[in-house]
Design an enzyme around this catalytic site. Structure first.
Site, PDB file in Angstrom:
ATOM      1  N   ASP A   1      -3.712  -1.205  10.405  1.00  0.00           N
ATOM      2  CA  ASP A   1      -4.816  -0.417  10.968  1.00  0.00           C
ATOM      3  C   ASP A   1      -6.071  -0.635  10.122  1.00  0.00           C
ATOM      4  O   ASP A   1      -6.081  -1.482   9.224  1.00  0.00           O
ATOM      5  CB  ASP A   1      -4.445   1.075  11.024  1.00  0.00           C
ATOM      6  CG  ASP A   1      -4.186   1.649   9.638  1.00  0.00           C
ATOM      7  OD1 ASP A   1      -4.436   0.930   8.637  1.00  0.00           O
ATOM      8  OD2 ASP A   1      -3.740   2.800   9.539  1.00  0.00           O
TER       9      ASP A   1
ATOM     10  N   ASP B   1      -0.756  -1.530   6.045  1.00  0.00           N
ATOM     11  CA  ASP B   1      -0.630  -1.060   7.420  1.00  0.00           C
ATOM     12  C   ASP B   1      -1.497  -1.887   8.360  1.00  0.00           C
ATOM     13  O   ASP B   1      -2.551  -2.392   7.971  1.00  0.00           O
ATOM     14  CB  ASP B   1      -1.092   0.408   7.531  1.00  0.00           C
ATOM     15  CG  ASP B   1      -0.099   1.350   6.881  1.00  0.00           C
ATOM     16  OD1 ASP B   1       1.046   0.918   6.652  1.00  0.00           O
ATOM     17  OD2 ASP B   1      -0.482   2.509   6.602  1.00  0.00           O
TER      18      ASP B   1
ATOM     19  N   ASP C   1      -7.604   1.214   7.840  1.00  0.00           N
ATOM     20  CA  ASP C   1      -7.449   1.472   6.412  1.00  0.00           C
ATOM     21  C   ASP C   1      -6.696   0.329   5.740  1.00  0.00           C
ATOM     22  O   ASP C   1      -7.060  -0.117   4.659  1.00  0.00           O
ATOM     23  CB  ASP C   1      -6.685   2.782   6.186  1.00  0.00           C
ATOM     24  CG  ASP C   1      -7.606   3.980   6.343  1.00  0.00           C
ATOM     25  OD1 ASP C   1      -8.843   3.783   6.277  1.00  0.00           O
ATOM     26  OD2 ASP C   1      -7.093   5.092   6.542  1.00  0.00           O
TER      27      ASP C   1
ATOM     28  N   GLU D   1       0.844  -1.191   0.000  1.00  0.00           N
ATOM     29  CA  GLU D   1       0.000   0.000   0.000  1.00  0.00           C
ATOM     30  C   GLU D   1       0.883   1.245   0.000  1.00  0.00           C
ATOM     31  O   GLU D   1       1.710   1.441   0.884  1.00  0.00           O
ATOM     32  CB  GLU D   1      -0.869  -0.074   1.263  1.00  0.00           C
ATOM     33  CG  GLU D   1      -1.362   1.226   1.801  1.00  0.00           C
ATOM     34  CD  GLU D   1      -1.940   1.056   3.210  1.00  0.00           C
ATOM     35  OE1 GLU D   1      -1.768  -0.022   3.832  1.00  0.00           O
ATOM     36  OE2 GLU D   1      -2.546   2.013   3.684  1.00  0.00           O
TER      37      GLU D   1
END
Ligand code: 0RA
Length: 652
Positions: free
Chosen positions: A515, A513, A517, A435
């Site tokens: 998290d 990541d 998102d 990403e």
């Protein structure tokens, strides 16, 4: 079922050698339950439940309870007639003992029962007994309670009455044998729940419950769920479509007996572009389809085509309409019960009985033509959707050809963003889909360039659940994935088959990541693979990287941690006798916060990293999950992410 199993059962019919039978199961367990990994372990439960389902389908039982006990033993309880306990004159043994200790004994004592359930391997409860250190059967019947216990399949005592009862039913408890299930003994709640939910939809009116005694909440209450469906497949289709928007108010539903074959099916169109047809034979998911699915497709195409022609809706339509066009945005479930099913194909989940095709063809034809005649408004919606699909197909073919052409150009046609590896043996090569450009940069520095390639993806990739097919092939990130992976799709009208012969990497690792998102992006990429490169997932090429959440440090010592429990333990360890404030905890918010060396060490180095393999355990459940995650409704998605957050303290 393999030939060999059949031989054993025929043999034992007139010459019962109890111990030898079950010894064979212990010697080659995979032959009877598929494997001895988690799949086989869960299969034990299905095998026992299937017997209770049979009792329910025979009309004598409406409640089945499954309990996961502490220590991973299982109890299955039903309120059927109870396994007969009387003495079988020929064998001079209790019928119960014969059922529990002879392969396939079940059916022989009750020839009238139309046995329609029976798991993929359909081997019976004696196999479960053989593969358990200990098994306890309790039968309520004829006013009494009977019991018998077994050790690795061998009775510990004769069937005995131990009390009085005013109910009937069978209660089976078993302890999977660690000598057999060497990989894991741990039952997954969600796996069992998914299968019981599926069984509830497939067998309307049966109440199935699942209770997990292993993890009580603070008040000592157990997690428990009830699965019950009054509407059967109609509700299954609604469940599968989750938050997708339906085209017609209610699924079209039929249940009946056609040419002696019980057929139940439900179908609904929605506002997406994918086809989701699930099929079952005797409660077994026929992943590879077969004659029942072929019959369904024929009936659907035939009936819709003839209605469209007759109604004049096609007057100004110049393009050809193909079978695919009738199934775009279609969700359907077909369930048939076949007395002697022939299963074919690689995974033995393709129905071969030719007589079933006609039965399903007729069933769908009848219900659909009635529906279309009686609901002209809905009929028009469906036909217009089919026309739109045919129109879009022409555009999609063009776009696919563009991707194809680019792939054919070979080496230099690779996307500019791809940092390729030096090696070109796909078996050892890995590609990391990363990403964002900045994390992509770190990954490029940190990787082993000999066999690890990096493809940075920009921000959120296209949600393929919501996009029309040609948009997907025009999307830059998706085109990059196709070309980087070396995967192409057939461009012939009806051939969208994936060509994997030029696949350039056998490990495709999604790295985002840790998290919300990040997990959303992971889901988007997985959705894309699931919808457009399913084979990659099926063959086990797709992985998810697991970057750490914390770095706990004291002086030169440091530890990476993937959750709060590890973090707190690390703090304790490093604190030792020293002062607490000398321990420093860093929370990684994204891949970008790690330097190249750290990313390599924690997430990319095969020696130290943990990769999770993406798999399709249950295609129907997968579909439901994707439709929910990718759909319009926010609340269920948030709930799911919260429940499944691999990363504690997720910032939703
Ligand atoms: C054969 C005959 C009868 C019951 C069953 C099998 C039976 C088997 C299982 C396995 C799990 N639960 C079950 N419940 C019933 C009954 C014959 C009779 O009562 O006449």
């Amino acid at each position: 079922m393999s030939e060999e199993v059949k031989e054993v059962s025929n043999y034992s019919a007139d010459n019962i050698q109890v111990l030898e039978g079950l010894e064979a199961v212990r010697k080659r367990p995979s032959m009877y339950i598929g494997d001895t990994g988690p799949k086989g372990l869960h299969h034990l439960v299905y095998e026992v439940v299937d017997n209770s389902i049979d009792e329910a389908l025979a009309g004598y039982c409406d409640t089945i309870k499954v309990i996961i006990h502490k220590g991973n033993s299982i109890t299955v309880e039903d309120n059927g007639r109870g396994i007969p306990t009387g003495i079988n004159t020929k064998e001079q043994k209790s019928a119960l003992e014969l059922v529990m200790t002879i392969l396939h004994a079940g059916g022989k004592f009750d020839k009238d029962t139309y046995k329609v359930s029976g798991g993929l391997h359909g081997v019976g409860v004696s196999c479960v007994n053989a593969l358990s250190t200990h098994m306890i059967t309790v039968v309520h019947r004829e006013g009494k309670i009977f019991t018998q216990e077994y050790e690795r399949g061998k009775p510990m005592f004769d069937v005995k009455a131990i009390g009085v009862s005013d109910r009937t039913g069978t209660i089976q408890t078993f302890y999977p044998d660690p000598e057999i299930f060497t990989q894991t003994l741990e039952y997954k709640y969600d796996t069992l729940a998914t299968r019981l939910r599926e069984l509830a939809f497939l067998n309307k009116g049966i109440r199935l419950t699942l209770t997990d005694e292993r993890y009580p909440d603070d008040n000592g209450n157990y997690i428990t769920e009830e699965f019950y469906s009054q509407g059967g497949l109609k509700e299954f289709v609604r469940y599968l479509d989750g938050t997708r928007t339906p085209l017609i108010p209610e699924p079209i539903y039929v249940e009946g007996n056609k040419q002696g074959i019980p057929v139940e099916l439900a179908l609904q169109y929605n506002d997406t572009y994918s086809e989701n047809v699930f099929s079952y034979v005797n409660n077994i998911n026929t992943i590879e389809g077969g004659t029942h699915v072929a019959g369904f497709r024929m009936g659907l195409t035939r009936t819709l085509k003839s209605y469209a022609d007759k109604s004049g809706l096609l007057k100004n339509v110049k393009i050809d309409i193909t079978g695919d066009d009738f199934r775009e945005g279609l969700t359907a479930v077909i369930s048939v019960k076949v007395a002697e099913p022939q299963f074919e194909g690689q995974t033995k989940t393709k129905l071969g009985n030719s007589e079933v095709s006609g039965a399903v063809n007729v069933a769908v034809g009848e219900i659909l033509s009635n529906y279309l005649e009686e609901n002209p408004k809905e009929a028009r919606l469906i036909v217009n959707k089919v026309i739109l699909a045919a129109t879009a197909r022409a555009a999609a073919r063009k776009a696919r050809e563009m991707v194809q052409r680019k792939n054919v150009m070979g080496g230099n046609g690779l996307p500019g963003k791809l940092a390729d590896c030096a090696n070109n043996d796909p078996a050892v090569c890995e590609i990391f889909l990363v990403e964002g450009d900045s994390a992509g940069g770190t990954a490029k520095q940190g990787r082993n360039r000999e066999y690890q390639a990096i493809l940075p993806l920009r921000g959120k990739i296209l949600n393929v659940e919501k996009a029309m097919e040609h948009k997907i092939y025009e999307n830059e990130e998706i085109k990059n994935m196709f070309t980087a992976l070396g995967v192409s799709i057939g461009t012939a009208e009806d051939d969208k088959e994936l060509n994997l012969s030029k696949l350039r990497y056998h490990k495709i690792v999604i790295m985002t990541d840790a998290d919300v998102d990040g997990s959303h992006i992971t889901t988007l990429i997985l959705t894309f693979f699931f919808r457009y490169m399913k084979e990659l997932v099926e063959f086990g090429y797709v992985y998810i990287a697991t970057p750490p959440l914390y770095l706990v440090k004291k002086g030169k010592e440091q530890e990476y941690c993937w959750n709060e429990v590890q973090r707190d333990a690390a703090i304790q360890r490093l604190k030792g006798s020293g002062k607490e404030d000398s321990v420093h905890v860093q929370r990684y918010k994204g891949l970008g916060e790690m330097n190249a060396e750290q990313l390599w060490e924690t997430t990319m180095n095969p020696e130290t990293r943990t990769l999770r393999r993406a798999g399709i355990e249950n295609a129907a459940e997968c579909d439901h999950t994707f439709s929910m995650l990718m759909g319009d409704e926010v609340a269920p998605r948030r709930d799911f992410i919260e429940k499944n957050a691999k990363y504690a303290k997720i910032d939703v």
